[in-house]
Design a protein around this motif. Structure first.
Motif, short mmCIF file in Angstrom:
data_model
loop_
_atom_site.label_atom_id
_atom_site.label_comp_id
_atom_site.label_asym_id
_atom_site.label_seq_id
_atom_site.Cartn_x
_atom_site.Cartn_y
_atom_site.Cartn_z
N LYS A 75 7.85 -0.07 -9.69
CA LYS A 75 6.75 0.68 -10.33
C LYS A 75 5.47 0.58 -9.52
CE LYS A 75 8.97 2.06 -14.03
NZ LYS A 75 9.25 3.50 -14.22
N GLN A 76 5.27 -0.55 -8.85
CA GLN A 76 4.09 -0.70 -7.99
C GLN A 76 4.14 0.32 -6.85
OE1 GLN A 76 4.25 -4.92 -6.97
NE2 GLN A 76 2.40 -5.27 -8.17
N LEU A 77 5.27 0.38 -6.17
CA LEU A 77 5.43 1.33 -5.06
C LEU A 77 5.30 2.78 -5.54
CD1 LEU A 77 8.45 -0.31 -3.20
CD2 LEU A 77 6.05 -0.36 -2.49
N PHE A 93 -6.01 4.27 -12.52
CA PHE A 93 -5.76 3.41 -13.68
C PHE A 93 -4.38 2.77 -13.59
CE2 PHE A 93 -3.89 3.04 -17.97
CZ PHE A 93 -4.76 2.07 -18.51
N LEU A 94 -3.40 3.57 -13.11
CA LEU A 94 -2.03 3.07 -12.96
C LEU A 94 -1.97 1.94 -11.92
CD1 LEU A 94 0.43 4.03 -14.50
CD2 LEU A 94 1.10 5.38 -12.52
N LEU A 95 -2.71 2.09 -10.83
CA LEU A 95 -2.76 1.04 -9.82
C LEU A 95 -3.31 -0.26 -10.40
CD1 LEU A 95 -4.09 2.97 -6.68
CD2 LEU A 95 -1.76 2.21 -7.10
N LYS A 96 -4.38 -0.15 -11.16
CA LYS A 96 -4.98 -1.34 -11.78
C LYS A 96 -4.01 -1.98 -12.76
CE LYS A 96 -9.71 0.40 -11.38
NZ LYS A 96 -10.85 1.00 -12.11
N LYS A 97 -3.29 -1.14 -13.50
CA LYS A 97 -2.32 -1.63 -14.47
C LYS A 97 -1.26 -2.50 -13.79
CE LYS A 97 1.28 -0.02 -17.63
NZ LYS A 97 1.99 1.17 -18.16
N TYR A 98 -0.85 -2.08 -12.57
CA TYR A 98 0.17 -2.84 -11.85
C TYR A 98 -0.43 -3.84 -10.86
CZ TYR A 98 3.73 0.19 -13.85
OH TYR A 98 4.56 0.83 -14.73
N GLU A 99 -1.69 -4.20 -11.08
CA GLU A 99 -2.37 -5.27 -10.33
C GLU A 99 -2.42 -4.98 -8.83
OE1 GLU A 99 -0.16 -8.72 -11.41
OE2 GLU A 99 -0.62 -8.53 -13.53
N GLN A 114 3.56 6.58 11.82
CA GLN A 114 3.93 5.17 12.06
C GLN A 114 5.43 5.06 12.26
OE1 GLN A 114 1.17 3.15 11.02
NE2 GLN A 114 0.08 4.52 9.64
N ASN A 115 5.83 3.93 12.87
CA ASN A 115 7.26 3.64 12.89
C ASN A 115 7.60 2.82 11.64
OD1 ASN A 115 6.75 0.87 13.38
ND2 ASN A 115 6.70 1.22 15.59
N VAL A 116 8.88 2.58 11.43
CA VAL A 116 9.31 1.94 10.19
C VAL A 116 8.80 0.50 10.06
CG1 VAL A 116 11.53 1.10 11.09
CG2 VAL A 116 11.30 1.64 8.66
N GLU A 117 8.68 -0.21 11.19
CA GLU A 117 8.17 -1.58 11.16
C GLU A 117 6.71 -1.61 10.69
OE1 GLU A 117 9.65 -4.36 11.48
OE2 GLU A 117 11.60 -3.81 12.32
N GLN A 118 5.92 -0.67 11.22
CA GLN A 118 4.51 -0.60 10.83
C GLN A 118 4.36 -0.28 9.34
OE1 GLN A 118 3.55 2.40 13.80
NE2 GLN A 118 2.12 1.00 14.81
N PHE A 119 5.25 0.58 8.83
CA PHE A 119 5.23 0.92 7.41
C PHE A 119 5.38 -0.32 6.54
CE2 PHE A 119 8.18 1.87 3.79
CZ PHE A 119 7.23 2.43 2.93
N PHE A 120 6.34 -1.18 6.88
CA PHE A 120 6.57 -2.38 6.06
C PHE A 120 5.46 -3.42 6.25
CE2 PHE A 120 10.99 -0.75 5.89
CZ PHE A 120 11.12 -0.72 4.51
N VAL A 121 4.84 -3.44 7.41
CA VAL A 121 3.69 -4.34 7.63
C VAL A 121 2.53 -3.93 6.72
CG1 VAL A 121 1.88 -4.99 9.28
CG2 VAL A 121 4.28 -4.99 9.99
N ILE A 122 2.31 -2.62 6.59
CA ILE A 122 1.24 -2.13 5.71
C ILE A 122 1.53 -2.48 4.25
CG2 ILE A 122 0.17 -0.01 4.80
CD1 ILE A 122 0.59 1.20 7.63
N ASN A 127 0.17 -7.19 -0.78
CA ASN A 127 0.53 -8.32 -1.65
C ASN A 127 1.18 -7.86 -2.96
OD1 ASN A 127 -0.49 -10.42 0.03
ND2 ASN A 127 -2.57 -9.83 -0.59
N LEU A 128 2.25 -7.08 -2.81
CA LEU A 128 2.96 -6.59 -4.00
C LEU A 128 3.92 -7.66 -4.51
CD1 LEU A 128 3.69 -2.97 -2.72
CD2 LEU A 128 1.75 -3.78 -4.05
N ALA A 129 4.66 -7.30 -5.57
CA ALA A 129 5.58 -8.26 -6.20
C ALA A 129 6.60 -8.78 -5.19
CB ALA A 129 6.29 -7.60 -7.37
N LYS A 130 7.07 -9.99 -5.42
CA LYS A 130 8.01 -10.65 -4.51
C LYS A 130 9.32 -9.85 -4.40
CE LYS A 130 10.08 -15.19 -3.72
NZ LYS A 130 10.32 -16.53 -4.30
N LYS A 131 9.82 -9.76 -3.17
CA LYS A 131 11.05 -8.97 -2.94
C LYS A 131 12.28 -9.78 -3.29
CE LYS A 131 9.00 -6.28 0.83
NZ LYS A 131 7.74 -7.03 0.90
N ARG A 132 13.26 -9.12 -3.89
CA ARG A 132 14.53 -9.75 -4.23
C ARG A 132 15.46 -9.71 -3.01
NH1 ARG A 132 15.50 -9.25 -10.17
NH2 ARG A 132 13.61 -8.41 -11.07
#
Length: 545
Positions: A75-77, A93-99, A114-122, A127-132
């Motif tokens: 939901k954050q993404l 408002f939605l962004l704030k809701k998801y911290e 960007q390349n795919v590596e740069q995308f994931f660095v951004i 600082n989104l939710a921890k990845k599973r």
């Protein structure tokens, strides 16, 4: 051919299947069947979320897993991608809701490739939710597939969301009763079987994609037809029911649904109606702790600087006063535009520029210009409000031009006043003070009804003493003082009625306040006042009524 030992039950509502499911599982366990040997079959796998909601003791193990697109991380993404699409107040408002920090998201350059590596660095920097672990595996695959591609970050986010939307997470809660979809039952057998949603249109379940080509084309292309799929599913149900020691089949009759015709093919018929015990779902002890009315000890009204709003709150509901002014529990700031506050601000700006207007056209032009300046937004709702206000201001403009032609001029706006009434300090902000050669008018703008503020009957129930407070604080400063309400959208100017009686009542209340040493913060008796109160949940009012 083996005999199917199954009980068929019908309920009125779809949700009512769940208590019968719980009872059926309990009955099977009581008969000696191990929980590991019981399966719940969901022909419509989307119903798993509802079943999971009421699985309070984690007895079920959902073999089909749970959808990753229901998690906070997804939901954050999704909220970030939506924000990049529209950049609206709602998306912020939605962004704030998801911290998520809106400033950080807005800093990202959306046009650079960007390349795919740069995308994931951004993404990592947000600082989104921890990845599973499952997400990390998919990320590795994603990077390999798109290792040589260059795209804008919005394009990357679109593809990454598509990838994650297909991801399911294993159920690791440890439940012993297995929950499966119909197709997952092939090759397995259980001693106890419960099937839900055994309705036409659901059993057998035919994917929407199968409607794209008709049966003759599918036969020609050697693809399975709808009949083939239906026959396969029927065979799966027949086999698992035949191998079970005991089975329960449940369907609902809501929205005029019919039981699956396959029941007749199995030789079971439509079964019997059953009234579900809904207490199994809702018979939870209340989590609300009943508390006694708080007591405000060492209450000293003379140590407080009162406003008309504070006094009104105290007289209307002691509990609300306690939450707001003693505990300082402030209501959440509204995202929506407050009409009353905005119109006050608009009129303050209007009379900062000029103390009076001679022509209707000039005043109208200035109001329209200020509306556009103070509300620079592409929000359709705000744009509509602006058009509405421009039309509604017509009567106000006519009345004000007539008022100014009579010789009145704006002497002050949003004037802060402070003073003592009967030994208690009061403060206020006067919307507008007008003067001519003969006297002074104190105006209070109203965008709503003035019925309560200007009541003439049952004065003992009056809680709004704003005009009496203004009168007492300004009477020594101005001669021939008059007080009135201006109804912004009607343009009417209505002088305050029964001011002397209301002021006498104010002094009585001041005397009572001074004599109080402790106050019981009891809830108001008039429950209708709770409807729009910010503290209804704390009080156990509002939605609990």
């Amino acid at each position: 051919e083996q005999l199917i030992k199954a009980e068929v039950l019908a309920v009125e509502e779809r949700l009512a299947q769940i208590p019968l499911l719980l009872e059926a599982v309990q009955k099977m366990v009581n008969s000696g069947i191990s929980a590991d040997d019981i399966v719940v079959i969901l022909p419509d796998e989307s119903f798993k979320e509802t079943v999971q909601l009421y699985d309070k003791l984690n007895n079920f193990n959902f073999a089909m897993g749970s959808d990753y697109n229901k998690t906070k991380a997804y939901k954050q993404l999704e909220s970030i991608y939506k924000h990049w699409q529209v950049f609206s107040d709602e998306s912020q408002f939605l962004l704030k809701k998801y911290e998520i920090k809106v400033e950080e998201v807005n800093k990202i350059n959306l046009t650079d490739k960007q390349n795919v590596e740069q995308f994931f660095v951004i993404l990592e920097a947000l600082n989104l939710a921890k990845k599973r672990p499952e997400v990390l595996e998919n990320m590795t695959q994603f990077k390999q597939v798109f290792s040589t591609d260059l795209m804008t970050i919005k394009s990357w986010m679109f593809l990454w969301l598509k990838k994650l939307s297909q991801l399911t997470l294993d159920d690791v809660r440890g439940g012993k009763v297995t929950v499966m979809g119909a197709l997952e039952t092939r090759g397995v057998s259980f001693k106890g079987v419960v099937v839900l949603d055994f309705n036409d249109g659901i059993v057998p379940s035919i994917p929407a994609k199968d409607n794209f080509l008709n049966s003759s084309l599918r036969t020609f292309a050697k693809l399975p037809t709808k009949n083939d799929r239906a026959a396969l599913q029927k065979q799966l149900y027949k086999r698992i029911l035949e191998q079970a020691e005991t089975s329960t089949i449940i369907y609902s009759k809501s929205n005029n649904k019919a039981p699956a015709s396959y029941l007749y093919e199995l030789g079971l018929g439509i079964g019997k109606d059953k009234v579900a015990n809904m207490e199994l779902l809702y018979n939870e002890p209340s989590m609300i702790v009943e508390i006694e009315d708080p007591i405000m000890k060492h209450f000293d009204a003379t140590a407080i600087t009162w406003s008309a709003t504070r006094l009104k709150t105290f007289l209307t509901c002691k509990r609300k006063y306690y939450y707001n002014y003693v505990l300082n529990l402030k209501a959440k700031e509204e995202e929506e535009l407050n009409e009353g506050l905005f119109l006050h601000k608009l009129l303050e700006h209007l009379f900062k520029e000029k103390t009076f207007f001679e022509s209707k056209e000039e005043m109208k032009s200035n109001i329209h210009r200020l509306l556009d300046q103070l509300l620079e937004t592409n929000n359709p709702k705000i744009a509509y409000s602006k058009l509405l206000w421009k039309a509604k201001f017509e009567k106000f403009i006519d009345a004000q031009i007539y008022h100014f032609k009579a010789g009145w001029r704006v002497a002050a706006k949003e004037e802060q006043i402070i003073g003592s009434i009967g030994g208690i300090n009061f403060k206020g902000v006067v919307d507008r003070i007008d003067q001519d050669t003969t006297g002074t008018f104190v105006f209070d703008y109203k965008s709503g009804s003035i019925t309560e503020a200007n009541r003439t009957k049952n004065l003992e129930k009056l809680t709004d003493f704003q005009m009496s407070i203004y009168s007492e604080l300004l009477k020594d400063k101005f001669k021939d003082l008059k007080l009135a309400f201006i109804e912004i959208f009607d343009g009417k100017t209505t002088e305050i009625t029964a001011l002397e009686e209301k002021t006498e009542l104010l002094y009585e209340i001041v005397g009572e306040l001074k004599s109080m040493r402790e106050v019981v913060a009891e809830r108001c008796e008039d429950v209708s006042k709770c409807q729009y109160c910010d503290y209804t949940l704390l009080c156990g009012r509002g939605v609990y009524l």
